[in-house]
Design an enzyme around this catalytic site. Structure first.
Site, PDB file in Angstrom:
ATOM      1  N   LYS A 161       0.867  -1.184   0.000  1.00 61.78           N
ATOM      2  CA  LYS A 161       0.000   0.000   0.000  1.00 61.78           C
ATOM      3  C   LYS A 161       0.894   1.221   0.000  1.00 61.78           C
ATOM      4  CE  LYS A 161      -2.485   2.019   3.861  1.00 61.78           C
ATOM      5  NZ  LYS A 161      -3.467   1.749   4.927  1.00 61.78           N
ATOM      6  N   ASP A 238     -11.576   4.529   5.276  1.00 55.51           N
ATOM      7  CA  ASP A 238     -10.877   4.350   6.555  1.00 55.51           C
ATOM      8  C   ASP A 238     -11.410   5.421   7.501  1.00 55.51           C
ATOM      9  OD1 ASP A 238      -9.040   4.327   8.661  1.00 55.51           O
ATOM     10  OD2 ASP A 238      -7.242   4.362   7.426  1.00 55.51           O
TER      11      ASP A 238
END
Ligand code: OSB
Ligand code: MG
Length: 368
Positions: A161, A238
């Site tokens: 990521k 998130d």
């Protein structure tokens, strides 16, 4: 169960390498480690609130205030039977999910030990290993980033990521894609962009990313819905997801198609299990996010990630990716197949290394 004593260890841990995101560059990570005692057992938890209110509004100091002035006095006089009752007891305190989560985690550890089962089993976990990905901060240049990703892939991590921010986005991803065409990649903007940046998102939409994490405002759902409608790549939220209601709204609005479960942001393991129960039957992919935890917080994350709906690689890397010495012994190591093993001993199933804990502790407070 009634707690007899709660000790707060205020620690500061030096990261193996600085971690740069769109909102901060971290070299030392402060945390509050909670040690809770009842009936001869000890439960542990780790608070993920940071040094400043950059990821969310909570900080080590707001968590300290909420813990000592509200949550700890409340918990010390509460007789509870199951940790899933705790969110209701804490509900008079609005928000402050990271402060709630750390106390609740310590209680889950205690309760699972009392029942003689692993935390994974207590939560409904089924996996014996969880898939490991690695989260890579902003680097000084593209060739360094490519080397860092390559190194982690060779270690065995299943996906990388890449943190993005203005000036470190489409061109960087394009270059990484060209040089490492087979690596499983996703990006995380940590809320750095607005709808005016649609052209950049349209460009990276063509780059075979697994997902784009939190591209827009930290509290937003509506703009994410507008952006998702124009992208093929799934958006993963998130920061925007703090409650089950937020997850429901995300699904209704199609603001994102993947859920990042972070126990601290969601106010604890009980809420995380509830979100899993809601999302898994709808086949919403889930994975467990991280906040650069030590082994104590990581053990709780590994336990939640062992639930069946965690179908994507998690931000759960080995201890040595974060710290030279972990607060647990043995540390988490990466299996050759790119997984971490789910502990099977009762509770968190890891042993706190008191020597290291003492070394990194700046001060201690005890409540009973
Ligand atoms: O957005 O996922 C995030 C760390 C601190 C704050 C926010 C985030 C992160 C990470 C770290 O990406 C992931 C990890 O712990 O491995
Ligand atoms: Mg994130």
């Amino acid at each position: 169960m009634k707690l007899e004593n709660i000790t707060l260890h205020f620690v500061e841990m030096e990261l193996v390498s600085p971690f740069e995101t769109s909102f901060d560059r971290e070299v030392f990570r402060p945390s509050i480690i909670v040690e809770a005692k009842a009936g001869g057992l000890t439960g542990w938890g780790e608070c993920v609130a940071g040094s400043g209110p950059w990821y969310g509004y909570e900080t080590v100091q707001t968590a300290h205030h909420i813990l000592k002035d509200f949550l700890i006095p409340l918990l010390l006089k509460t007789d509870w039977h199951h940790p899933t009752e705790l969110p209701k007891h804490f509900s008079r305190v609005r928000g402050h999910n990271m402060a709630k989560a750390v106390l609740e985690s310590a209680c889950w550890d205690l309760w699972a030990q009392h029942e003689g089962v692993s935390l994974s089993k207590a939560l409904g976990g089924v996996k014996t290993e969880v898939e490991s990905g690695v989260s890579i901060g902003v680097q000084k240049d593209i060739s360094t980033l490519v080397d860092v990703i390559q190194g982690h892939v060779e270690e065995g991590y299943q996906r990388a990521k890449i943190k993005i921010k203005r000036g470190w986005d489409a061109d960087v991803i394009q270059a990484v894609r060209e040089q490492l065409p087979d690596v499983s990649l996703q990006v995380d903007a940590n809320a750095a962009y607005t709808l005016e940046d649609k052209p950049m998102f349209k460009a990276i939409d063509q780059m075979g990313l697994l997902m784009i994490e939190q591209p827009l405002g930290y509290d937003d759902l509506a703009d994410h819905s507008e952006l998702q409608a124009e992208l093929n790549t799934p958006i993963c939220l998130d920061e925007s997801l703090k409650t089950l209601e937020d997850v429901k709204a995300m699904l209704t609005l199609d603001s994102g198609r993947i859920v990042n479960i972070k126990v601290g942001r969601l106010g604890g393991l009980s809420n995380s299990v509830k979100i899993h129960e809601h999302s898994h039957p709808k086949q919403i992919p889930m994975w467990c996010g991280g906040m650069l935890e030590t082994g104590i917080g990581r053990a709780a994350n590994v336990a939640i990630a062992s639930l069946p709906g965690f179908t994507l690689a998690n931000d759960l890397s080995a201890s040595d990716r974060y710290y030279h010495e972990d607060l647990i012994d043995p540390p988490f190591i990466l299996n050759p197949n790119g997984t971490l093993t789910v502990p099977t001993d009762p509770g968190l199933g890891v042993k706190v290394n008191h020597e290291v804990l003492k070394k990194v502790t700046q001060h201690v407070e005890s409540y009973d």
